[in-house]
Design a protein around this motif. Structure first.
Motif, short mmCIF file in Angstrom:
data_model
loop_
_atom_site.label_atom_id
_atom_site.label_comp_id
_atom_site.label_asym_id
_atom_site.label_seq_id
_atom_site.Cartn_x
_atom_site.Cartn_y
_atom_site.Cartn_z
N PRO A 1 0.84 -1.20 0.00
CA PRO A 1 0.00 0.00 0.00
C PRO A 1 0.87 1.25 0.00
CG PRO A 1 -0.86 -1.61 1.55
CD PRO A 1 0.49 -2.13 1.10
N LEU A 2 0.26 2.41 -0.19
CA LEU A 2 1.02 3.65 -0.29
C LEU A 2 1.91 3.87 0.92
CD1 LEU A 2 -1.82 6.08 -1.50
CD2 LEU A 2 -0.15 4.87 -2.92
N THR A 3 3.15 4.24 0.66
CA THR A 3 4.00 4.73 1.74
C THR A 3 3.51 6.12 2.13
OG1 THR A 3 5.57 5.81 0.26
CG2 THR A 3 5.97 3.47 0.78
N PHE A 4 4.03 6.64 3.24
CA PHE A 4 3.64 7.99 3.64
C PHE A 4 4.06 9.00 2.58
CE2 PHE A 4 4.39 11.92 6.20
CZ PHE A 4 3.05 12.19 6.48
N GLY A 5 5.23 8.78 1.97
CA GLY A 5 5.70 9.68 0.92
C GLY A 5 4.79 9.68 -0.29
N GLU A 6 4.22 8.52 -0.63
CA GLU A 6 3.27 8.45 -1.74
C GLU A 6 1.92 9.02 -1.32
OE1 GLU A 6 4.72 4.48 -4.16
OE2 GLU A 6 3.63 4.20 -2.27
N PHE A 7 1.51 8.69 -0.11
CA PHE A 7 0.21 9.13 0.41
C PHE A 7 0.10 10.65 0.45
CE2 PHE A 7 -2.24 10.49 4.15
CZ PHE A 7 -3.45 9.83 3.95
N ILE A 8 1.17 11.30 0.82
CA ILE A 8 1.12 12.75 1.02
C ILE A 8 0.98 13.49 -0.31
CG2 ILE A 8 3.57 13.38 0.89
CD1 ILE A 8 3.13 14.90 3.58
N GLN A 9 1.17 12.80 -1.44
CA GLN A 9 0.95 13.42 -2.74
C GLN A 9 -0.51 13.87 -2.90
OE1 GLN A 9 2.29 11.05 -6.11
NE2 GLN A 9 3.85 10.09 -4.83
N ALA A 10 -1.42 13.19 -2.22
CA ALA A 10 -2.83 13.51 -2.33
C ALA A 10 -3.30 14.47 -1.25
CB ALA A 10 -3.66 12.22 -2.28
N ARG A 11 -2.38 14.99 -0.44
CA ARG A 11 -2.75 15.85 0.68
C ARG A 11 -2.17 17.24 0.50
NH1 ARG A 11 -5.18 13.06 5.05
NH2 ARG A 11 -5.19 15.18 5.87
N TYR A 12 -2.87 18.23 1.04
CA TYR A 12 -2.43 19.62 0.92
C TYR A 12 -2.46 20.34 2.27
CZ TYR A 12 -3.60 18.49 -3.90
OH TYR A 12 -3.69 17.86 -5.12
N ASP A 13 -2.56 19.59 3.36
CA ASP A 13 -2.74 20.22 4.67
C ASP A 13 -1.58 19.99 5.62
OD1 ASP A 13 -3.28 17.55 4.82
OD2 ASP A 13 -5.20 17.75 5.85
N GLY A 14 -0.41 19.67 5.09
CA GLY A 14 0.77 19.57 5.93
C GLY A 14 1.07 18.17 6.42
N GLU A 15 2.30 17.99 6.86
CA GLU A 15 2.77 16.67 7.25
C GLU A 15 2.05 16.14 8.49
OE1 GLU A 15 6.87 17.41 7.79
OE2 GLU A 15 7.33 17.53 5.64
N ALA A 16 1.82 16.98 9.48
CA ALA A 16 1.23 16.52 10.74
C ALA A 16 -0.19 15.99 10.53
CB ALA A 16 1.23 17.65 11.76
N ARG A 17 -1.01 16.75 9.79
CA ARG A 17 -2.38 16.30 9.55
C ARG A 17 -2.40 15.05 8.65
NH1 ARG A 17 -6.56 19.61 11.00
NH2 ARG A 17 -6.02 21.70 11.72
N ALA A 18 -1.52 15.03 7.66
CA ALA A 18 -1.44 13.86 6.78
C ALA A 18 -1.04 12.62 7.58
CB ALA A 18 -0.45 14.12 5.65
N TRP A 19 -0.09 12.78 8.50
CA TRP A 19 0.34 11.65 9.33
C TRP A 19 -0.81 11.14 10.20
CZ3 TRP A 19 3.61 7.86 10.12
CH2 TRP A 19 3.65 7.25 11.37
N ALA A 20 -1.55 12.05 10.81
CA ALA A 20 -2.67 11.64 11.67
C ALA A 20 -3.68 10.80 10.89
CB ALA A 20 -3.35 12.87 12.27
N ASP A 21 -3.92 11.18 9.63
CA ASP A 21 -4.85 10.43 8.78
C ASP A 21 -4.24 9.09 8.38
OD1 ASP A 21 -7.25 10.11 7.43
OD2 ASP A 21 -6.50 11.00 5.58
N TYR A 22 -2.97 9.13 8.00
CA TYR A 22 -2.30 7.93 7.51
C TYR A 22 -2.16 6.87 8.60
CZ TYR A 22 1.42 5.15 5.28
OH TYR A 22 2.17 4.13 4.75
N VAL A 23 -1.79 7.28 9.80
CA VAL A 23 -1.54 6.32 10.86
C VAL A 23 -2.84 5.72 11.38
CG1 VAL A 23 -1.60 7.80 12.93
CG2 VAL A 23 0.07 5.93 12.77
N GLU A 24 -3.97 6.38 11.09
CA GLU A 24 -5.26 5.82 11.49
C GLU A 24 -5.91 5.00 10.39
OE1 GLU A 24 -9.47 7.12 13.63
OE2 GLU A 24 -8.07 8.67 12.96
N PHE A 25 -5.87 5.51 9.16
CA PHE A 25 -6.61 4.85 8.07
C PHE A 25 -5.72 4.19 7.03
CE2 PHE A 25 -9.45 8.29 9.57
CZ PHE A 25 -10.49 7.50 10.04
N GLY A 26 -4.41 4.30 7.16
CA GLY A 26 -3.52 3.54 6.31
C GLY A 26 -3.33 4.11 4.92
N GLY A 27 -2.76 3.27 4.04
CA GLY A 27 -2.33 3.74 2.74
C GLY A 27 -2.94 3.03 1.55
#
Length: 417
Positions: A144-170
């Motif tokens: 599944p998407l790594t955090f580096g790949e996942f963050i390509q679809a996000r525009y709200d910063g690393e911290a918010r993207a991490w909170a989403d990623y670590v809860e709902f995955g990639g």
């Protein structure tokens, strides 16, 4: 928005024309089909490959059901592969094709034919690469998407993207969903309707409740040392189940074959040997792990460790749990044998890194605790502590590097810095 998966595109491009069957494996919904039929297909077009030189078949479609017969498939392919030059055959969910190993071996022997296939279960693919394909298979495993790949679809910063990623995955589709409710419902349904159903059907399992209980046990103990005997004891004491040790082992194998979990073995660093059980089990997607236990046990420190493990595997490393045995003096000056754990020993082509995952290091005492196992290693390979805090990457007097989590995840060369 299209999420680039350049690492896998490079992997496929590097294998073009090598005479082997390129087998793209990975969990359900990890993005294998999109990688092959969209990203890789577009790459071929960009490089001038004509459309009539590419054949695409998705065996999970109703319209492709007749082509699951190998003789019908070969007759279907014959005129399409008679054109001159390089021809490309892209087959999705190839485990649904009868006698697929024989068919793929035949296609691989055709001059000028380059074969790429996907599948969702290693029992049907990875094992056969080493045996039935007789040196004709070449696996590319898609996570599944790594955090580096996942963050390509996000525009709200690393911290918010991490909170989403670590809860709902990639999982790629989850990354595009708008609300937590959508993501939660999708993951729970996917686990029940696809993963468990696939495992039960493919392995002919009868005791589905015991399988689900086992998944719950592994999900609750993510990153903790365990083994089949310990799990069996949990079944007997907590669940009042008489499940056998062999059944526990078989069910764990089914979960690994489905690419749902992955095991990290224990490695004696000084003795340079594998210890065997107990092992650590990590989920290939933390969102699926969280969904399985109802998003109730979201210990970020354990999930961060799981994410680091997956990132290392994505970068191509073999990943073990390190064990350091040494004698240390206690506060009374008496020596005692001490065994310490290194979270990860990451090895690739002569390179090795010893890595500790530390959620937070608030003081010198915690820093010393996290570094204690690393200090017991006397070779020259790099030693790294990864922390959730935003820190400047630095090295201490022992050469141990402290690095921030985002610096590690977002820089593919971070271990070399």
């Amino acid at each position: 928005m299209e999420i680039k998966r350049n690492k896998y595109l490079r992997d496929l491009a590097a294998r073009r024309g090598n005479g082997l069957v390129k087998v793209v494996t990975g969990a359900r919904r990890a993005g294998k089909s999109y990688l092959l039929f969209n990203l890789f297909r577009n790459l071929l077009r960009e490089e001038g490959v004509e459309d009539d030189h590419v054949v695409e078949i998705a065996f999970d479609l109703r319209s492709s059901r007749p082509l699951r017969d190998p003789d019908v498939l070969l007759a279907h392919l014959e005129p399409r592969l008679s054109v001159g030059g390089e021809r490309y055959v892209l087959l999705d969910e190839v485990q649904l094709l009868d006698d697929f190993v024989e068919v793929l071996n035949e296609l691989a022997r055709m001059p000028g034919v380059d074969v790429y296939v996907t599948g969702s279960n290693s029992k049907f693919l990875s094992t056969d690469i080493a045996t039935e394909f007789r040196g004709r298979g070449d696996e590319v495993h898609v996570l599944p998407l790594t955090f580096g790949e996942f963050i390509q679809a996000r525009y709200d910063g690393e911290a918010r993207a991490w909170a989403d990623y670590v809860e709902f995955g990639g999982l790629p589709l989850v990354a595009t969903m708008a609300t937590p409710e959508q993501k939660s419902a999708y993951l729970k349904n996917l686990f029940e309707e696809t993963y468990i159903a696939d495992i039960v059907e493919r392995n002919g399992l009868r005791k589905t409740q015991e399988l689900e209980d086992l998944i719950d046990v592994l999900a609750s103990a993510t990153g903790s040392l365990t083994n089949a005997a310990k799990i069996q004891a949990t079944f007997k004491s907590a669940l009042k189940s008489d499940i056998s040790l062999n059944t526990v082992k078989a069910y764990i194998g089914c979960l690994e074959d489905s690419f749902l979990v992955s095991a990290a073995s224990r490695y004696d660093i000084k003795g340079r040997k594998y210890i065997g059980a107990p092992l650590k089990y990590y989920f290939e997607d933390v969102g699926l792990r969280n969904a399985r236990i109802g998003f109730r046990q979201s210990e970020e420190n354990h999930l961060m460790e799981n994410v680091i493990y997956n990132e290392l595997r994505y970068r191509g490393f073999s990943v073990d749990v390190g064990v350091v045995k040494r004698r240390e003096y206690d506060e009374k000056g008496v020596q005692h044998p001490v065994t310490r754990e290194v979270d990860f020993v990451a090895t690739l082509a002569g390179r090795r890194y010893y890595i500790q995952s530390a959620f937070a290091i608030p003081d010198a005492e915690k820093a010393a605790q996290e570094k204690a196992s690393l200090l017991g290693i006397d070779d020259s390979f790099k030693k790294i502590v990864i922390v959730k805090d935003v820190v400047n990457t630095s090295s201490d007097e022992h050469g141990i590097v402290t690095m921030g989590l985002f610096d590690f995840l977002l820089d593919p060369d971070s271990l070399e810095r």
